[in-house]
Write an enzyme that holds these catalytic residues in place. Sequence first.
Site, PDB file in Angstrom:
ATOM      1  N   GLU A  88       0.821  -1.210   0.000  1.00 52.01           N
ATOM      2  CA  GLU A  88       0.000   0.000   0.000  1.00 52.01           C
ATOM      3  C   GLU A  88       0.857   1.263   0.000  1.00 52.01           C
ATOM      4  OE1 GLU A  88      -3.047  -0.162  -0.701  1.00 52.01           O
ATOM      5  OE2 GLU A  88      -2.995  -2.340  -0.584  1.00 52.01           O
TER       6      GLU A  88
ATOM      7  N   HIS B 282      -4.747  -5.943 -11.398  1.00 51.00           N
ATOM      8  CA  HIS B 282      -4.160  -6.969 -10.537  1.00 51.00           C
ATOM      9  C   HIS B 282      -3.779  -8.206 -11.335  1.00 51.00           C
ATOM     10  CE1 HIS B 282      -6.379  -4.539  -7.521  1.00 51.00           C
ATOM     11  NE2 HIS B 282      -5.337  -4.823  -6.761  1.00 51.00           N
TER      12      HIS B 282
END
Lengths: 534, 261
Positions: free
Chosen positions: A360, A445
Amino acid sequence: MFDRQALLCLSTALALPALAAGAERAARVEASSGEHLREWSGRVDRLLASGELAVRLTRDDTMIPGRRHERLAQLHRGVPVFGGGLVRQSDAASTLTVFGTFYEGIDVEVAPRLRPAEVEARLAARGGRPFGSRGGPELVVLPLEDGSYRLVYRVRAFFQEEMDVRQVFVDAATGAVLREYSDLRKQAAGLATGVLGDQKKISVAPGGAGFTTSDRLRPPAISTYDFRFEVNRLILFLDADASPANLTAADLGTDADNVWTDGALVDAHVYAGYTYDYYFKRFGRRGLDNNNIAIHGITHALRREDWRQWSPGTILTFFANAIYFGDGVMYYGDGLPPNVTLYGQHVNYTAAALDVVAHELSHGVTEYTSNLEYENESGALDEAFCDMMSTGAEFYFQPAKADYLAGEDAFTPGGLRSLQNPMSYGYPDHYSIRYQGPDDNGGVHINSNIVSHAFYLAIEGGRHRLGATVQGVGGANREQIERVFYRGFTSFLTPRATFALARAATIQAARDLYNPGSAAETAVIQAWNAVGVH
Amino acid sequence: MTRLDRGVVLAALATAALAAFVPVARAQDPAAKPAKVPDRVRLVVNAAFWPTGRTYSDTQTFTEYAEQTTIHASYDAGSAFGPDLAAQVTLYRGLGLLVGYAQSNRDVTAKVDVSRPHPLYLNQPRTATAENAGYQLSESAVYLDVAYARPAGSLEWAVFAGVALFQVEADLLGKPTYTDEYPYDELVIASTPSNSVKDSPAGFNVGGRLDYRFGSSKRFGAGVQVLYSTASVKLKGTPESTQATFDAGGFSVGAGVRVYF
């Protein structure tokens, strides 16, 4: 104005894949040597003089002393061209490389018919509103896939019903939404079990009746907040654009005796520090923006036992997920109860995994460097960069247990992705089988696995599933490949970068750091070849 | 029994043994002429040399960054020069009392080894070493002795033994300061300040002199002296430190002038 046809001819004459064009009228710039570099060096100066490029950021090179990197934004009559821009690397004597994307033939008028307030009203009618410091509305020129351009308002909007933050491009003349995608950088969902119970040191600050999760030992302020399962606190925070200014000292995690037992709070705080340390020690980088911007982490927003009260979308976003909100703000979901599984996995506190936290925060590094657009190949590069850097952080700080799985400490069994064997998770490991549909923002992703598998191969070497062999640098030299990919992605990529540009950027980085013909350069070239990116 | 008590007892035992020995020695020498009664008071001024150095150490341990910091200091004190003064009064047939004073100063080198926790990571202590040659050790002692002196022509020998009351002042390591900045992987000792600490132990001393008296008046002389004194010193540099222990005094040789009256 830049002459696209001339460039194409030049590229052909030099037999270099220096310029490529898709349906969009985009010039992919990969100038790193010879006449092509001299040509681009001169063009950049002329474009700067004419106002078609503007310097947005200048940084000294943290890996090679004496070098400098300039980020140049493309403008059309003073209006930013979305995704257009170049990165120029230079030393004291000359320009060394120019990478990026430059759009040509823009002929739109820059006077909008709609006012920003009207755009906000249209968004409000859909339940959305501008969100965060980059919320907008911002007037930009949007390149469309058919090669045309349109003057639009770009709005980064929060939609409460969907619990999503989306980039929305509204036609400045008609008000039509021309493009829209989710802009939440987050881990994919899974399920987990309890806290890992590992001992670690935590950097905190004395205050009040005890200690607070405020790291004062590292150069940036690293603060981790405990929302204490107050749903209204989360809503208030989101209503305030997830701005770090809305986080207060009262939200900080606390402990009376400095013996911390709240595993989620501890891991979020400690691993944020580890991630800062990794970037500093490996690359000399000082935080997300290389200027020690404050890092904020939020935990315990929603009680995992209350998951049944929430919609599937909220569960996937705020329970079984971690989010980078932008501006240095991270959110770590508390996962789901141990007796609950999601897609066959248990979801532990997401902060329990170092690679989740590092992933993140790496979105933040991207935000302040290449600022990759979060869809299609550029979005996949964003996700791949985060997986590669977070894997690097894991090997750096947890060498005894490190592997090439992503999120395996929070999503059990098995984690979310494998850089070593993407196919085992059903993800592509070769460009020829990349996902080309609309889901997952165009496969950000899914397709990231192609890139991160190249990263794996460049380190460990071996034979690709389809037969190509890669002479990796070896695990003992993993630092070389980490530095190459870091440099390539943060110094040479621009918002709409493609896999091919990432290939060129990382090869250039390998040459910069380890010289042409080095083992690192060979490994990188072979790895990209192996995954079918040319 | 306190250390002072023990020192006094040891000195008293030595003095008693010497006092018992002297009459016996005289009794076993039937051929000796009656001793010429020496002058009643002798003043002894020596320049003394303590050839042996001493080493001692202490260790500080305390909690820092949630783990234990250990600071070990080793002190190496060299030989010493200093004055040695005494006044000896004869009370009965060569037997008398002696009061002496000696003082020595030593240059001390302190070697400091630090193991300090990493502020950010568990079980990853940083280490650093420093050496500081600017420390000092000073010892002064007052001797309260029973003494016996006997002339032999122009020569005179004397023995003495008794209590030694020491005053020891030593520089011991205080809290080092560090150059310690992010990422904190390397520790550099910036300074090793000292704390001057004292102890006043009691012990014993035993020694002898051989003097030569000049001129017809025999009121002046010169001579040499050997002396052994000792007392156990215990010093504490900081509240977190272990005690630095060593024996003060030691063997010394001296030479100087004498005055008789």
